[in-house]
Write a protein that holds these residues in place. Sequence first.
Motif, PDB file in Angstrom:
ATOM      1  N   ILE A   1      13.435  -1.150   8.403  1.00 28.81           N
ATOM      2  CA  ILE A   1      12.371  -2.092   8.029  1.00 28.81           C
ATOM      3  C   ILE A   1      11.030  -1.630   8.581  1.00 28.81           C
ATOM      4  CG2 ILE A   1      11.511  -4.444   8.402  1.00 28.81           C
ATOM      5  CD1 ILE A   1      14.527  -5.317   8.312  1.00 28.81           C
ATOM      6  N   ILE A   2      11.006  -1.231   9.843  1.00 29.99           N
ATOM      7  CA  ILE A   2       9.749  -0.785  10.463  1.00 29.99           C
ATOM      8  C   ILE A   2       9.200   0.441   9.744  1.00 29.99           C
ATOM      9  CG2 ILE A   2       8.742   0.205  12.566  1.00 29.99           C
ATOM     10  CD1 ILE A   2      10.791  -1.620  14.116  1.00 29.99           C
ATOM     11  N   ILE A   3      10.047   1.420   9.501  1.00 26.64           N
ATOM     12  CA  ILE A   3       9.606   2.635   8.804  1.00 26.64           C
ATOM     13  C   ILE A   3       9.078   2.279   7.421  1.00 26.64           C
ATOM     14  CG2 ILE A   3      10.379   4.811   7.750  1.00 26.64           C
ATOM     15  CD1 ILE A   3      12.384   4.996  10.155  1.00 26.64           C
ATOM     16  N   ASP A   4       9.810   1.425   6.710  1.00 24.10           N
ATOM     17  CA  ASP A   4       9.406   1.075   5.350  1.00 24.10           C
ATOM     18  C   ASP A   4       8.093   0.296   5.334  1.00 24.10           C
ATOM     19  OD1 ASP A   4      10.056   1.384   2.582  1.00 24.10           O
ATOM     20  OD2 ASP A   4      10.620  -0.730   2.519  1.00 24.10           O
ATOM     21  N   GLU A   5       7.903  -0.597   6.287  1.00 19.16           N
ATOM     22  CA  GLU A   5       6.630  -1.336   6.353  1.00 19.16           C
ATOM     23  C   GLU A   5       5.455  -0.383   6.555  1.00 19.16           C
ATOM     24  OE1 GLU A   5       7.872  -5.696   8.172  1.00 19.16           O
ATOM     25  OE2 GLU A   5       7.546  -4.048   9.580  1.00 19.16           O
ATOM     26  N   LEU A   6       5.595   0.541   7.503  1.00 14.44           N
ATOM     27  CA  LEU A   6       4.523   1.512   7.764  1.00 14.44           C
ATOM     28  C   LEU A   6       4.309   2.424   6.562  1.00 14.44           C
ATOM     29  CD1 LEU A   6       5.452   2.391  11.453  1.00 14.44           C
ATOM     30  CD2 LEU A   6       3.531   0.978  10.667  1.00 14.44           C
ATOM     31  N   HIS A   7       5.400   2.846   5.952  1.00 11.38           N
ATOM     32  CA  HIS A   7       5.328   3.696   4.768  1.00 11.38           C
ATOM     33  C   HIS A   7       4.575   2.991   3.636  1.00 11.38           C
ATOM     34  CE1 HIS A   7       6.653   6.323   1.479  1.00 11.38           C
ATOM     35  NE2 HIS A   7       6.900   5.211   0.822  1.00 11.38           N
ATOM     36  N   ASN A   8       4.932   1.742   3.378  1.00  5.28           N
ATOM     37  CA  ASN A   8       4.305   1.002   2.286  1.00  5.28           C
ATOM     38  C   ASN A   8       2.805   0.826   2.513  1.00  5.28           C
ATOM     39  OD1 ASN A   8       6.868   0.826   1.213  1.00  5.28           O
ATOM     40  ND2 ASN A   8       7.158  -1.321   1.744  1.00  5.28           N
ATOM     41  N   GLN A   9       2.419   0.567   3.762  1.00  6.46           N
ATOM     42  CA  GLN A   9       0.993   0.439   4.075  1.00  6.46           C
ATOM     43  C   GLN A   9       0.252   1.740   3.766  1.00  6.46           C
ATOM     44  OE1 GLN A   9       0.811  -0.703   8.205  1.00  6.46           O
ATOM     45  NE2 GLN A   9       1.707  -2.710   7.812  1.00  6.46           N
ATOM     46  N   LYS A  10       0.815   2.849   4.213  1.00  7.39           N
ATOM     47  CA  LYS A  10       0.171   4.141   3.986  1.00  7.39           C
ATOM     48  C   LYS A  10       0.130   4.488   2.503  1.00  7.39           C
ATOM     49  CE  LYS A  10      -1.812   7.920   5.180  1.00  7.39           C
ATOM     50  NZ  LYS A  10      -3.191   7.878   5.678  1.00  7.39           N
ATOM     51  N   GLU A  11       1.202   4.200   1.807  1.00  7.43           N
ATOM     52  CA  GLU A  11       1.258   4.517   0.371  1.00  7.43           C
ATOM     53  C   GLU A  11       0.183   3.741  -0.387  1.00  7.43           C
ATOM     54  OE1 GLU A  11       5.069   5.620  -1.816  1.00  7.43           O
ATOM     55  OE2 GLU A  11       4.629   3.588  -2.525  1.00  7.43           O
ATOM     56  N   MET A  12      -0.031   2.504  -0.023  1.00  5.22           N
ATOM     57  CA  MET A  12      -1.058   1.706  -0.697  1.00  5.22           C
ATOM     58  C   MET A  12      -2.459   2.253  -0.414  1.00  5.22           C
ATOM     59  SD  MET A  12       0.447  -0.361  -2.655  1.00  5.22           S
ATOM     60  CE  MET A  12       1.875   0.700  -2.815  1.00  5.22           C
ATOM     61  N   GLU A  13      -2.633   2.907   0.721  1.00 13.80           N
ATOM     62  CA  GLU A  13      -3.917   3.570   1.020  1.00 13.80           C
ATOM     63  C   GLU A  13      -4.115   4.800   0.137  1.00 13.80           C
ATOM     64  OE1 GLU A  13      -4.025   4.533   5.164  1.00 13.80           O
ATOM     65  OE2 GLU A  13      -3.675   2.450   5.774  1.00 13.80           O
ATOM     66  N   VAL A  14      -3.049   5.493  -0.165  1.00 16.88           N
ATOM     67  CA  VAL A  14      -3.118   6.730  -0.968  1.00 16.88           C
ATOM     68  C   VAL A  14      -3.253   6.411  -2.447  1.00 16.88           C
ATOM     69  CG1 VAL A  14      -1.827   8.783  -1.662  1.00 16.88           C
ATOM     70  CG2 VAL A  14      -1.896   8.114   0.734  1.00 16.88           C
ATOM     71  N   LEU A  15      -2.545   5.392  -2.922  1.00 17.13           N
ATOM     72  CA  LEU A  15      -2.525   5.094  -4.357  1.00 17.13           C
ATOM     73  C   LEU A  15      -3.894   4.799  -4.979  1.00 17.13           C
ATOM     74  CD1 LEU A  15       0.721   3.043  -4.969  1.00 17.13           C
ATOM     75  CD2 LEU A  15       0.184   5.339  -5.747  1.00 17.13           C
ATOM     76  N   PRO A  16      -4.758   4.030  -4.336  1.00 17.13           N
ATOM     77  CA  PRO A  16      -6.042   3.760  -4.985  1.00 17.13           C
ATOM     78  C   PRO A  16      -6.849   5.021  -5.297  1.00 17.13           C
ATOM     79  CG  PRO A  16      -5.727   2.264  -3.167  1.00 17.13           C
ATOM     80  CD  PRO A  16      -4.615   3.277  -3.116  1.00 17.13           C
ATOM     81  N   GLU A  17      -6.605   6.067  -4.522  1.00 15.57           N
ATOM     82  CA  GLU A  17      -7.328   7.310  -4.747  1.00 15.57           C
ATOM     83  C   GLU A  17      -6.773   8.066  -5.940  1.00 15.57           C
ATOM     84  OE1 GLU A  17      -7.720   9.569  -1.116  1.00 15.57           O
ATOM     85  OE2 GLU A  17      -7.693   7.742   0.054  1.00 15.57           O
TER      86      GLU A  17
END
Length: 139
Positions: free
Chosen positions: A122-138
Motif C-alpha cells: 500500500i505504501i509503495i503504491d501510494e507513493l508510486h501513484n503520486q509520482k505517476e500523476m506528476e509525470v502524466l500531466p507532462e
Amino acid sequence: MSGPALRKIDSHSAIHEAALNEAIELTNLLDQLVIKEQHKKALEVGYILVEQWETRTLRHAEEEEAGLYKEIVKDNPDLQSEITALTRDHNLLRIIIKDIKEKFNEEKTISDNIVQLFQSLIIIDELHNQKEMEVLPEH
C-alpha cells in the motif's frame, strides 16, 4: 499504444484510487482477522488480496509499461529517469507479492509479517501513484 483511460489523468487516477482503496479495505480486514486469531478466514482473505493485487494493480502496471510509459518517453525523453523509477515501483510490488505467495506456501497461515508485507504494498503504491500523476500531466 495505451488505452484512452490511461492517457486521461482523471480516469487514470480513478483506476489507481479504486484499486488502492480496495486493497486498503482488504488489508484492514486481514489485519483484524489476524488480531482475532481467525486464521482460516485470514488465509482466505490473504489469497483474495494477492489476487486483487495481481489482477488490479499489477495488470494495470503491465498495461502502463507496455504502452503508456513507452509513449511518454518517446514524446519526452527527458522523463526517462522518472519512468524508470515508476517501473522500479512496479517491480517492487511484484517482488513483494512473490514473497507473500512463497510465505503462504511455507507457513500455510497468515502471520503479522505477511500483514506488514501487504501494508508495504500500500505504501509503495501510494507513493508510486503520486509520482505517476506528476509525470502524466507532462505527457
